[in-house]
Design an enzyme around this catalytic site. Structure first.
Site, PDB file in Angstrom:
ATOM      1  CG  PHE A  54      -2.386  -4.696  21.679  1.00 29.14           C
ATOM      2  CD1 PHE A  54      -2.680  -3.365  21.399  1.00 29.14           C
ATOM      3  CD2 PHE A  54      -3.222  -5.670  21.161  1.00 29.14           C
ATOM      4  CE1 PHE A  54      -3.797  -3.021  20.625  1.00 29.14           C
ATOM      5  CE2 PHE A  54      -4.335  -5.345  20.380  1.00 29.14           C
ATOM      6  CZ  PHE A  54      -4.630  -4.011  20.118  1.00 29.14           C
ATOM      7  CG  ASP A 110       3.259  -1.772  21.504  1.00 30.13           C
ATOM      8  OD1 ASP A 110       2.893  -2.489  22.464  1.00 30.13           O
ATOM      9  OD2 ASP A 110       3.082  -0.519  21.485  1.00 30.13           O
ATOM     10  CB  CYS A 149      -6.455  -4.482  31.322  1.00 27.53           C
ATOM     11  SG  CYS A 149      -6.055  -3.207  30.135  1.00 27.53           S
TER      12      CYS A 149
HETATM   13  N1  SAH Z   1       1.210  -7.613  26.560  1.00 28.05           N
HETATM   14  C1  SAH Z   1       1.953  -6.567  27.231  1.00 28.05           C
HETATM   15  C2  SAH Z   1       1.104  -5.472  27.798  1.00 28.05           C
HETATM   16  C3  SAH Z   1       0.346  -4.702  26.753  1.00 28.05           C
HETATM   17  S1  SAH Z   1       0.005  -3.098  27.283  1.00 28.05           S
HETATM   18  C4  SAH Z   1       2.801  -7.185  28.348  1.00 28.05           C
HETATM   19  O1  SAH Z   1       2.785  -8.367  28.538  1.00 28.05           O
HETATM   20  O2  SAH Z   1       3.479  -6.422  29.006  1.00 28.05           O
HETATM   21  C5  SAH Z   1      -0.721  -2.442  25.881  1.00 28.05           C
HETATM   22  C6  SAH Z   1       0.264  -2.084  24.763  1.00 28.05           C
HETATM   23  O3  SAH Z   1      -0.534  -1.744  23.632  1.00 28.05           O
HETATM   24  C7  SAH Z   1       1.177  -0.898  25.012  1.00 28.05           C
HETATM   25  O4  SAH Z   1       2.496  -1.293  24.833  1.00 28.05           O
HETATM   26  C8  SAH Z   1       0.763   0.133  23.956  1.00 28.05           C
HETATM   27  O5  SAH Z   1       1.860   0.825  23.388  1.00 28.05           O
HETATM   28  C9  SAH Z   1       0.121  -0.730  22.908  1.00 28.05           C
HETATM   29  N2  SAH Z   1      -0.907  -0.095  22.073  1.00 28.05           N
HETATM   30  C10 SAH Z   1      -1.847   0.794  22.430  1.00 28.05           C
HETATM   31  N3  SAH Z   1      -2.662   1.077  21.387  1.00 28.05           N
HETATM   32  C11 SAH Z   1      -2.232   0.316  20.351  1.00 28.05           C
HETATM   33  C12 SAH Z   1      -2.671   0.142  19.007  1.00 28.05           C
HETATM   34  N4  SAH Z   1      -3.719   0.797  18.531  1.00 28.05           N
HETATM   35  N5  SAH Z   1      -1.982  -0.721  18.244  1.00 28.05           N
HETATM   36  C13 SAH Z   1      -0.922  -1.395  18.706  1.00 28.05           C
HETATM   37  N6  SAH Z   1      -0.464  -1.270  19.964  1.00 28.05           N
HETATM   38  C14 SAH Z   1      -1.108  -0.421  20.777  1.00 28.05           C
END
Ligand code: SAH
Length: 407
Positions: free
Chosen positions: A242, A264, A348
């Site tokens: 993610f 991601d 979160c």
């Molecule tokens: N760690 C990041 C914030 C993550 S926000 C930072 O430091 O900025 C959550 C992220 O998860 C988003 O970019 C979104 O595109 C991704 N996401 C959502 N569902 C997902 C899934 N099922 N598999 C992989 N990524 C996912």
């Protein structure tokens, strides 16, 4: 005029009798507002008086007619009133300037980088429905309550006066607007539409494009965790799941990680991570995939795994399903962790409490037959202030664990 003792002040009597009282609500006994909260739910209203309009400032009173302060009003929302003051208060330029200025001073006093921070965060700053993020000289404004949405011009005026930004982008694509009956919109509300620009944080470089409707943006609440996780990265093989814009990945690589793999589901996000890695001058591999599939199928192991998913639940009803999701990624990650490996995991969602979140880690440990010991714990950065009496203001929590030797 000389008034004789005992004579009523006719002028005052006249004003009290005929002045139009500010419309408002009588709040039922035992409502949350009597326990320090600032919201009035529809179910907590005893009576509405004076026929207020949606978006108006209203008076709140208790059942004995004692004043409780003034609030913004939206009868179409489940949260009908949000108190802004225990005293009389107008929603004018002076009010916005004062409250926004207090919010900025608070962050200054905490030493949070003014070029990359949340300057105003809604209820936590006494401005329910106003969110302002600053990226270098540009501001991003969200208005998530009807009353604040109606007063955007005053808010912009106050922001320009206090922060002299080059631009303000109105980024009203939040799902929080829907319950308030507000449409989505993204536009430049002050200055000209900014071109993508660069910001840096702890040696990492990020490209920001506040006006791009597709992008998720850079999350400011998690930033202190970058450095704290990266402190464990030197010489390690890192998996950042993610990854969004790659904040953890960049910090870990800069701190000397042997390799970093960032995952991601959004191609926009993995592309941004690659771009930011190039701008920072480090090498990061990326995979665009659903994390659940990736963790299930990928057979490589890692020394440091970071899990920072989006909220798996937006309400109380789906908390159970969400907890299954957290357990699943914890279990998969545990199976991919090398001896002495580190797992940093974040949640979160306000509805998944710290205790519940920890429970999902515990369940995963039981299934994986592994022992984790805590080496750090995390919360949202303090430019997202937590108010003691408003539990909804606390949402981000995280743990860093290390695998204990098999015994
Ligand atoms: N760690 C990041 C914030 C993550 S926000 C930072 O430091 O900025 C959550 C992220 O998860 C988003 O970019 C979104 O595109 C991704 N996401 C959502 N569902 C997902 C899934 N099922 N598999 C992989 N990524 C996912």
């Amino acid at each position: 005029m000389i008034k004789r003792k005992g004579m009523p002040n006719l002028d005052l009597v006249f004003r009290l009798l005929f002045a139009p009282a500010m419309p408002g609500l009588i709040v039922k006994p035992r409502a949350r507002i009597f326990h320090g909260h600032e919201w009035v739910y529809a179910s907590e209203i005893q009576k509405t008086f004076g026929d207020p309009n949606p978006g108006d400032l209203i008076t709140l009173k208790d059942f004995k007619d004692r004043p409780l302060g003034v609030a913004i009003y939206n009868p179409h929302s489940q949260i009908v009133a949000r108190r802004i003051s225990r005293r009389k208060q107008k929603l004018d330029l002076d009010f916005f300037t004062r409250r926004i200025s207090q919010a900025i001073s608070h962050r200054d006093s905490l030493g949070i980088d003014p070029s990359l921070r949340r300057q105003v965060w809604s209820e936590s700053d006494g401005l329910p429905g106003i969110i302002v993020d600053q990226y270098a000289k540009h501001l991003v404004l969200q208005t998530t309550t009807l009353a604040m949405d109606q007063r955007k011009d005053l808010i912009v005026e106050a922001l320009v006066h206090l922060l002299s930004p080059e631009s303000i982008t109105l980024r009203n694509d939040s799902a929080m607007r829907r319950p308030e009956g507000l449409e989505e919109e993204i536009r430049t509300i002050y200055g000209t539409r900014p071109e993508p620009f660069i910001v840096s944080h702890d040696g990492a470089t990020f490209e920001i494009d506040p006006a791009d409707g597709q992008k998720t943006g850079l999350y400011l609440d998690i930033m202190p965790a970058y450095r704290r996780i990266a402190a464990h990265a030197a010489g390690r093989e890192v998996l950042d799941v993610f990854c969004n814009q790659g904040g953890f990945s960049l910090a870990c690589k800069l701190a000397g990680a042997r390799s970093v793999m960032a995952v991601d589901i959004s191609e926009e996000a993995t592309r941004a991570t690659t771009r930011n890695a190039k701008l920072t001058g480090v090498e990061i591999s990326t995979v665009t995939a659903n994390a659940f599939d990736f963790l299930r199928k990928h057979d490589q192991t890692y020394d440091l795994i970071i899990l920072d998913p989006p909220s798996f639940t937006r309400n109380k009803k789906t908390v159970k399903d969400a907890m299954r999701g957290y357990k699943e990624i914890h279990l998969r990650a545990l199976r991919m962790l090398n001896p002495d490996g580190i797992l940093a995991t974040f949640c979160c969602s306000h509805h998944a409490t710290r205790e519940l979140f920890l429970e999902s880690v515990q369940h995963a440990c039981v299934d994986a037959k592994r022992t984790l010991r805590l080496i750090d714990s995390h919360s949202q950065r303090l430019d997202h202030p937590i108010i003691a009496t408003l539990p909804e203001t606390e949402y981000l929590k995280g743990f860093t664990f290390q695998l204990a030797p098999n015994r």
